[in-house]
Design a protein around this motif. Structure first.
Motif, PDB file in Angstrom:
ATOM      1  N   GLY A   1     -31.727  52.755 -36.986  1.00  0.00           N
ATOM      2  CA  GLY A   1     -31.165  51.405 -37.004  1.00  0.00           C
ATOM      3  C   GLY A   1     -30.169  51.274 -35.876  1.00  0.00           C
ATOM      4  O   GLY A   1     -29.642  52.280 -35.386  1.00  0.00           O
ATOM      5  N   ALA A   2     -29.915  50.023 -35.468  1.00  0.00           N
ATOM      6  CA  ALA A   2     -28.914  49.791 -34.418  1.00  0.00           C
ATOM      7  C   ALA A   2     -27.538  49.657 -35.038  1.00  0.00           C
ATOM      8  O   ALA A   2     -26.529  49.621 -34.342  1.00  0.00           O
ATOM      9  N   THR A   3     -27.503  49.566 -36.376  1.00  0.00           N
ATOM     10  CA  THR A   3     -26.231  49.419 -37.079  1.00  0.00           C
ATOM     11  C   THR A   3     -26.149  50.461 -38.195  1.00  0.00           C
ATOM     12  O   THR A   3     -27.187  50.957 -38.669  1.00  0.00           O
ATOM     13  N   ALA A   4     -24.905  50.751 -38.603  1.00  0.00           N
ATOM     14  CA  ALA A   4     -24.712  51.719 -39.694  1.00  0.00           C
ATOM     15  C   ALA A   4     -25.402  51.224 -40.966  1.00  0.00           C
ATOM     16  O   ALA A   4     -26.014  52.006 -41.700  1.00  0.00           O
ATOM     17  N   GLU A   5     -25.332  49.914 -41.195  1.00  0.00           N
ATOM     18  CA  GLU A   5     -25.915  49.354 -42.421  1.00  0.00           C
ATOM     19  C   GLU A   5     -27.414  49.677 -42.521  1.00  0.00           C
ATOM     20  O   GLU A   5     -27.898  50.176 -43.536  1.00  0.00           O
ATOM     21  N   THR A   6     -28.139  49.422 -41.441  1.00  0.00           N
ATOM     22  CA  THR A   6     -29.595  49.639 -41.470  1.00  0.00           C
ATOM     23  C   THR A   6     -29.934  51.136 -41.485  1.00  0.00           C
ATOM     24  O   THR A   6     -30.758  51.582 -42.290  1.00  0.00           O
ATOM     25  N   HIS A   7     -29.299  51.890 -40.604  1.00  0.00           N
ATOM     26  CA  HIS A   7     -29.616  53.323 -40.519  1.00  0.00           C
ATOM     27  C   HIS A   7     -29.278  54.031 -41.841  1.00  0.00           C
ATOM     28  O   HIS A   7     -30.086  54.795 -42.368  1.00  0.00           O
ATOM     29  N   ASP A   8     -28.100  53.759 -42.384  1.00  0.00           N
ATOM     30  CA  ASP A   8     -27.677  54.450 -43.622  1.00  0.00           C
ATOM     31  C   ASP A   8     -28.573  54.056 -44.798  1.00  0.00           C
ATOM     32  O   ASP A   8     -28.893  54.897 -45.647  1.00  0.00           O
ATOM     33  N   ALA A   9     -29.004  52.780 -44.827  1.00  0.00           N
ATOM     34  CA  ALA A   9     -29.897  52.342 -45.910  1.00  0.00           C
ATOM     35  C   ALA A   9     -31.248  53.025 -45.759  1.00  0.00           C
ATOM     36  O   ALA A   9     -31.842  53.508 -46.732  1.00  0.00           O
ATOM     37  N   PHE A  10     -31.751  53.100 -44.540  1.00  0.00           N
ATOM     38  CA  PHE A  10     -33.049  53.742 -44.265  1.00  0.00           C
ATOM     39  C   PHE A  10     -33.008  55.205 -44.690  1.00  0.00           C
ATOM     40  O   PHE A  10     -33.914  55.725 -45.320  1.00  0.00           O
ATOM     41  N   ARG A  11     -31.935  55.876 -44.324  1.00  0.00           N
ATOM     42  CA  ARG A  11     -31.791  57.316 -44.588  1.00  0.00           C
ATOM     43  C   ARG A  11     -31.242  57.599 -45.981  1.00  0.00           C
ATOM     44  O   ARG A  11     -31.133  58.761 -46.378  1.00  0.00           O
TER      45      ARG A  11
ATOM     46  N   THR B   1     -28.290  57.573 -46.955  1.00  0.00           N
ATOM     47  CA  THR B   1     -27.104  58.437 -46.882  1.00  0.00           C
ATOM     48  C   THR B   1     -25.987  57.702 -46.158  1.00  0.00           C
ATOM     49  O   THR B   1     -26.114  57.415 -44.953  1.00  0.00           O
ATOM     50  N   ASP B   2     -24.922  57.405 -46.875  1.00  0.00           N
ATOM     51  CA  ASP B   2     -23.778  56.755 -46.231  1.00  0.00           C
ATOM     52  C   ASP B   2     -23.195  57.675 -45.169  1.00  0.00           C
ATOM     53  O   ASP B   2     -23.079  58.886 -45.376  1.00  0.00           O
ATOM     54  N   GLY B   3     -22.839  57.101 -44.056  1.00  0.00           N
ATOM     55  CA  GLY B   3     -22.192  57.876 -42.987  1.00  0.00           C
ATOM     56  C   GLY B   3     -23.172  58.534 -42.025  1.00  0.00           C
ATOM     57  O   GLY B   3     -22.755  59.137 -41.037  1.00  0.00           O
ATOM     58  N   SER B   4     -24.477  58.433 -42.307  1.00  0.00           N
ATOM     59  CA  SER B   4     -25.443  59.156 -41.455  1.00  0.00           C
ATOM     60  C   SER B   4     -25.548  58.538 -40.055  1.00  0.00           C
ATOM     61  O   SER B   4     -25.860  59.234 -39.090  1.00  0.00           O
ATOM     62  N   PHE B   5     -25.271  57.232 -39.936  1.00  0.00           N
ATOM     63  CA  PHE B   5     -25.294  56.592 -38.614  1.00  0.00           C
ATOM     64  C   PHE B   5     -24.198  57.200 -37.727  1.00  0.00           C
ATOM     65  O   PHE B   5     -24.455  57.583 -36.581  1.00  0.00           O
ATOM     66  N   ASP B   6     -22.994  57.319 -38.292  1.00  0.00           N
ATOM     67  CA  ASP B   6     -21.882  57.881 -37.513  1.00  0.00           C
ATOM     68  C   ASP B   6     -22.178  59.328 -37.103  1.00  0.00           C
ATOM     69  O   ASP B   6     -21.860  59.750 -35.993  1.00  0.00           O
ATOM     70  N   VAL B   7     -22.818  60.057 -38.014  1.00  0.00           N
ATOM     71  CA  VAL B   7     -23.174  61.454 -37.716  1.00  0.00           C
ATOM     72  C   VAL B   7     -24.118  61.494 -36.508  1.00  0.00           C
ATOM     73  O   VAL B   7     -23.935  62.277 -35.564  1.00  0.00           O
ATOM     74  N   ALA B   8     -25.138  60.619 -36.521  1.00  0.00           N
ATOM     75  CA  ALA B   8     -26.133  60.616 -35.436  1.00  0.00           C
ATOM     76  C   ALA B   8     -25.498  60.184 -34.110  1.00  0.00           C
ATOM     77  O   ALA B   8     -25.730  60.812 -33.066  1.00  0.00           O
ATOM     78  N   VAL B   9     -24.690  59.134 -34.147  1.00  0.00           N
ATOM     79  CA  VAL B   9     -24.066  58.628 -32.917  1.00  0.00           C
ATOM     80  C   VAL B   9     -23.090  59.662 -32.349  1.00  0.00           C
ATOM     81  O   VAL B   9     -23.089  59.942 -31.143  1.00  0.00           O
ATOM     82  N   ASN B  10     -22.287  60.274 -33.224  1.00  0.00           N
ATOM     83  CA  ASN B  10     -21.346  61.295 -32.748  1.00  0.00           C
ATOM     84  C   ASN B  10     -22.082  62.505 -32.174  1.00  0.00           C
ATOM     85  O   ASN B  10     -21.655  63.092 -31.178  1.00  0.00           O
ATOM     86  N   ALA B  11     -23.206  62.851 -32.799  1.00  0.00           N
ATOM     87  CA  ALA B  11     -24.006  63.979 -32.287  1.00  0.00           C
ATOM     88  C   ALA B  11     -24.518  63.645 -30.892  1.00  0.00           C
ATOM     89  O   ALA B  11     -24.451  64.479 -29.977  1.00  0.00           O
TER      90      ALA B  11
END
Ligand code: SF4
Length: 287
Positions: free
Chosen positions: A60-70, A72-82
């Protein structure tokens, strides 16, 4: 090339050892991660072990979409920081995105984010409803949405500075031919599963890809003789024989450069050789 994938390969305590061993054999070792476990210390160790490149999943381009897809809350930040950590360490990386109805509207946003993060390549995957993908099988793109996405991908490939490679979307090779852009798709061979690419599961099963959960043979039962399974498996012989393909794929003039996704055909119809259900192409002979 060996792609270490999962699950999450960073969960393996011997991941560095595996990379080093493969590199020592002369193999190009790369790894697909969701970003979990990638930090300043681990990227140094991965580099030292000899990792050539990483792919980071961003759905997802946003935390909302990526975290919902996965889920797992916080997974967007994990991916972007990685991605930022990998970029700072000067390790080549690409962004992998699995597309379905849940995130199709964010296609352009994800491409922009991948560019902003410094990815060398954007690699969209088209959902194959197997494994955890079964839980979102209803979200698979319909043939019209899929065809539009393929054209959007072609436009991005033409107009954007980021490299675009498509996985589980063999019809892209057909689109390139139809639009007379085949030179753009240097690997215009459609799906290479079971031909130039093989998957080995944690159980030692050899498969055409990670989404087609049907063993062509088992390494443990075959004395770790990958070559014999690769050459002699009846399943692989079937998949490689385009003349046995059925439905629209069997009648299609693009079969040799596309071939459809065998994993999607099997997941949805129960037949490896059936037509790929997301394709809406009407072969010339059937119009
Ligand atoms: S009909 Fe089958 S072979 Fe032809 S373009 Fe569609 S998926 Fe590919």
């Amino acid at each position: 090339m060996i792609i270490l994938t999962g699950g999450e390969p960073m969960e393996r305590s011997d991941i560095y050892e595996l990379i080093e061993y493969g590199k020592g054999l002369g193999l190009r070792m790369v790894m697909a991660t969701c970003g979990y476990g990638i930090n300043v210390e681990s990227i140094v160790k991965l580099k030292k072990a000899g990792i050539a490149a990483l792919s980071i999943s961003l759905d997802g381009a946003t935390a909302e979409t990526h975290d919902a897809f996965r889920q797992t809350d916080g997974s967007f930040d994990v991916a972007v920081n990685a991605a930022k950590t990998v970029q700072n360490a000067h390790v080549r990386f690409q962004i992998n995105t699995t597309f379905c109805k849940l995130n199709i509207d964010e296609f352009h946003g994800i491409v922009e984010l991948a560019k902003k993060l410094g990815a060398s390549c954007f690699n969209p995957f088209i959902l194959v409803p197997t494994g955890r993908g079964k839980q979102i099988a209803d979200e698979i793109l319909d043939p019209v949405e899929y065809e539009t996405l393929l054209h959007d991908m072609l436009r991005i490939k033409l107009e954007s500075e980021i490299e675009v490679r498509i996985t589980c979307g063999p019809q892209f090779a057909r689109i390139c031919r139809q639009e007379k852009m085949e030179k753009l798709n240097k690997n215009a061979k459609g799906c290479i599963g079971g031909r130039q690419f093989g998957f080995i599961s944690y159980r030692g099963d050899v498969q055409i890809c990670g989404f087609h959960d049907v063993p062509a043979g088992n390494l443990i039962k075959n004395n770790f003789n990958f070559g014999r399974i690769w050459r002699e498996s009846e399943l692989l012989k079937k998949i490689r024989n385009l003349e046995e393909y059925k439905g629209v794929c069997g009648a299609c003039e693009y079969i040799a450069i596309c071939g459809g996704c065998r994993a999607r055909a099997y997941a949805i119809t129960g037949d490896h050789l059936a037509a790929d259900p997301v394709c809406n192409y009407q072969p010339k002979g059937q119009r």
